[in-house]
Enzyme design. Sequence first.
Site, PDB file in Angstrom:
ATOM      1  N   CYS A 147       0.843  -1.199   0.000  1.00  0.00           N
ATOM      2  CA  CYS A 147       0.000   0.000   0.000  1.00  0.00           C
ATOM      3  C   CYS A 147       0.870   1.238   0.000  1.00  0.00           C
ATOM      4  O   CYS A 147       1.999   1.203   0.474  1.00  0.00           O
ATOM      5  CB  CYS A 147      -0.852   0.025   1.260  1.00  0.00           C
ATOM      6  SG  CYS A 147      -1.902  -1.410   1.421  1.00  0.00           S
TER       7      CYS A 147
ATOM      8  N   TRP B 280       2.098  10.704  -7.923  1.00  0.00           N
ATOM      9  CA  TRP B 280       1.922   9.840  -6.772  1.00  0.00           C
ATOM     10  C   TRP B 280       1.313  10.564  -5.578  1.00  0.00           C
ATOM     11  O   TRP B 280       1.409  10.119  -4.440  1.00  0.00           O
ATOM     12  CB  TRP B 280       3.254   9.158  -6.428  1.00  0.00           C
ATOM     13  CG  TRP B 280       3.626   8.132  -7.461  1.00  0.00           C
ATOM     14  CD1 TRP B 280       2.848   7.711  -8.504  1.00  0.00           C
ATOM     15  CD2 TRP B 280       4.849   7.389  -7.566  1.00  0.00           C
ATOM     16  NE1 TRP B 280       3.507   6.760  -9.248  1.00  0.00           N
ATOM     17  CE2 TRP B 280       4.740   6.549  -8.704  1.00  0.00           C
ATOM     18  CE3 TRP B 280       6.026   7.349  -6.826  1.00  0.00           C
ATOM     19  CZ2 TRP B 280       5.767   5.683  -9.094  1.00  0.00           C
ATOM     20  CZ3 TRP B 280       7.041   6.484  -7.213  1.00  0.00           C
ATOM     21  CH2 TRP B 280       6.912   5.667  -8.336  1.00  0.00           C
TER      22      TRP B 280
ATOM     23  N   HIS C 268      14.229  -7.115  -7.967  1.00  0.00           N
ATOM     24  CA  HIS C 268      13.013  -7.615  -7.319  1.00  0.00           C
ATOM     25  C   HIS C 268      13.192  -8.985  -6.696  1.00  0.00           C
ATOM     26  O   HIS C 268      12.313  -9.482  -6.025  1.00  0.00           O
ATOM     27  CB  HIS C 268      11.858  -7.660  -8.329  1.00  0.00           C
ATOM     28  CG  HIS C 268      11.458  -6.294  -8.777  1.00  0.00           C
ATOM     29  ND1 HIS C 268      11.923  -5.736  -9.939  1.00  0.00           N
ATOM     30  CD2 HIS C 268      10.681  -5.360  -8.204  1.00  0.00           C
ATOM     31  CE1 HIS C 268      11.427  -4.523 -10.057  1.00  0.00           C
ATOM     32  NE2 HIS C 268      10.675  -4.268  -9.024  1.00  0.00           N
TER      33      HIS C 268
HETATM   34  N1  GLN Z   1      16.093   6.622  -5.826  1.00  0.00           N
HETATM   35  C1  GLN Z   1      15.020   5.727  -5.593  1.00  0.00           C
HETATM   36  C2  GLN Z   1      15.537   4.468  -4.910  1.00  0.00           C
HETATM   37  O1  GLN Z   1      16.610   4.066  -5.177  1.00  0.00           O
HETATM   38  C3  GLN Z   1      14.324   5.339  -6.886  1.00  0.00           C
HETATM   39  C4  GLN Z   1      13.144   4.455  -6.639  1.00  0.00           C
HETATM   40  C5  GLN Z   1      12.274   4.212  -7.871  1.00  0.00           C
HETATM   41  O2  GLN Z   1      12.682   4.310  -8.981  1.00  0.00           O
HETATM   42  N2  GLN Z   1      11.044   3.874  -7.699  1.00  0.00           N
HETATM   43  O3  GLN Z   1      14.875   3.874  -4.108  1.00  0.00           O
END
Ligand code: GLN
Length: 778
Positions: free
Chosen positions: A529, A574, A707
């Site tokens: 979330c 966002w 990921h």
């Molecule tokens: N600078 C951010 C990080 O490294 C970039 C995150 C993203 O692209 N969502 O967490």
Amino acid sequence: MMHAHILGFPRIGAARELKVVLEAYWAGKIERSELERTARDLRARHWAQQRDAGLDFVTVGDFAYYDQVLNASALVGAIPARFRAHAAGDHGGGNADVDLDTLFLMARGRSRCGCDAPAAEMTKWFDTNYHYLVPELTADQQFTLSSQRLFDEVREAQALGHAVKAVVIGPLTYLWLSKAYGGDFERLDLLDRLLPVYAQVLQQLADLGVTWVQVDEPILSLDLPAAWQAAFESAYNRLQTRSINVLLTTYFGPLADNLWLASRLPVAGLHIDVTRSGDEWRRVIDNLSEYKVLSLGLVDARNIWRADLGRLAGIAREAHARLGERLWIASSASLQHVPVDLRNETTLPAETLSWLAFAVQKLDEVQILRLAASEPDSPVVCAAIASAESALASRRAAAWRRNDGVRQRVAALTAADSLRAPYAERARQQQALLQLPPLPTTTIGSFPQTTEIRQARAAFKAGRISQSEYEHAMRAFVAESVQVQEDLGLDVLVHGEPERNDMVEYFGEQLEGFLFTRNGWVQSYGSRCVKPPIIAGDVSRPAPMTVSWAQFAQSLTRKPMKGMLTGPVTILCWSFPRDDLAREDIAAQIALAIRDEVVDLEAAGIQVIQIDEPAFREGLPLRKSEQAAYWLWAVEAFRLSASGVRSETQIHTHMCYSDFNDCIRQIAAMDADVITIETARSAMELLQVFSEFSYPNAIGPGVYDIHSPRVPGADAMQHLLVEALHQIPAERLWVNPDCGLKTRGWPEVKAALAEMVRATRILRAELAEKATAEVLSA
Ligand code: GLN
Ligand code: ZN
């Protein structure tokens, strides 16, 4: 009878109850029965809230343990081969039903029983920040009704005494959102095989005594190819049935050239999103057959502002005069895109509470508008309208929302404000200053957010530790990160972002013009979330936001320290934006605030500054006719934020989504010195568009997927880099992971980055050898 309903309700729970049990279940800490009990309690609570608000139906089928599109895949039995063994095995529960653990395996790439397989791809649901799991369909795809979940939930609601409207994703939208795998075929070719399952679903719902089914076809708000338009006609002709009423819903935009088509489909009712389609509703009424109901989505399901009931009641009355009892009143779309309940907000300034409406409050707005349509003069209606009007007046009058200085700055902007020297010149000056080796290595910004970091941040927020204790703790984490990067031999370092909870909230909290909720959670995907800040007024930056962190980090190393900011478009996308200023003007205000920060970082000795724009593509309007205007102001906002510095200051940007095909020109127009992107999962396919376009500036294609906890070997990364070198000249190629590392653990991060540096060194040596050979042979 005129009906009031919503298209869907947030399922995560006001206190994120679903998230808690999902994560406990995945971690093996609770049994399935406990997960299911919480889910049932949440559904029961949400249905009761709909009934108590006076709605005529509860909406059933909007619940999902992970994602509604994944539910649709289970319903029609579209389970990719790599998950089928699991589905059929002991874990499958021994029947044809797609089991919960199979769903989780598809969504997460692993299941509790230890099975693993690459997860299904995730992508954004239309122009929202919700991510769905992309259905994977093959040429020989078969569909069979494979989940009873929807019907079970219908029975569950009926047992609680509710009148039910069921909801499913429509067959055309389902196919449109899916991806065709292997073989040369059109997704649309699968429609013939898919429709019988839908017919079965409708029949089964009818057998349960359900009278209305909401069939979501939001792709009707897109520019559809002619073949898809035609398919709508034939599909809904074939799904015609007397046993249940179909309410076809479209949302997120106007019907535009699909209006005639949508109004003529042989269904019992049509729903349109009035919040995003101007006065198109009048034309829809003109085209609507006598027998159909029209559901008007009057209450905004995408934003948190209290409805302007007076204005909306006007629409409801006029529509009622024309349609009578054939008018229904609704939320514009599913309420899953807004937080659950304003009553849980305890820290918002008191005056602002009356300005807002979350999902629960929106139920009341829907109900009151239904009443306003037929009984405009009833005391309840008058009181509700008066109260909404005074809230609106209070918002308009709030002096803190207006900042004339910012307004004047935006008005005075000229082209020169977003212009830097030509890239080639900048690149030369930057290299003279930074002296970077070929294929410079860097990371995207964040390092692991350890439990200690989170605890320290929470303790500080709760007032349990002092500002100086907090800063001391964070500085220790920064120092540790810098040391790790030095040891690894990275070239451009970062401070690691330990002080940031979220890349937008962190900046919003320090900017003027924002409001913050305590519990304003919105599901982003699965159990994840986000708590989008609310842009309530003019945005300005009262003081530097990141400079002391960057300066401290730079003081620990002789290597360049990269300052780390979130870009204006991403901050806008966002957040919940204000509804009384155009998006492009809000973006310009934020851009000026970021620009000031960039200039201050430079003045503090920071030579490399990254302005993240992961939401850059997401802000793109759904309709092609509106896209050019978006690109103009979005590119301009980024450039404005980046152009206040000298040529020798290197500006990076970062994006992490996987389709640059339709925006490579705009990416180039942003003119960042270096762009880092997520490419590892698509094995550098992405770079093709950069090379075909002859993208002029430097690029850092991600060489490994962040990921997954898997540590990739140097070989794999080297292979990707060699691939990249076919597309991008060595002088303009950077080496970095796909994205930030905050969700990973330190051991895997250290190991992966060590491999990344190793791969780079091998290639550097090869490049040097090649260069020498060329000199010798010349
Ligand atoms: N600078 C951010 C990080 O490294 C970039 C995150 C993203 O692209 N969502 O967490
Ligand atoms: Zn990213």
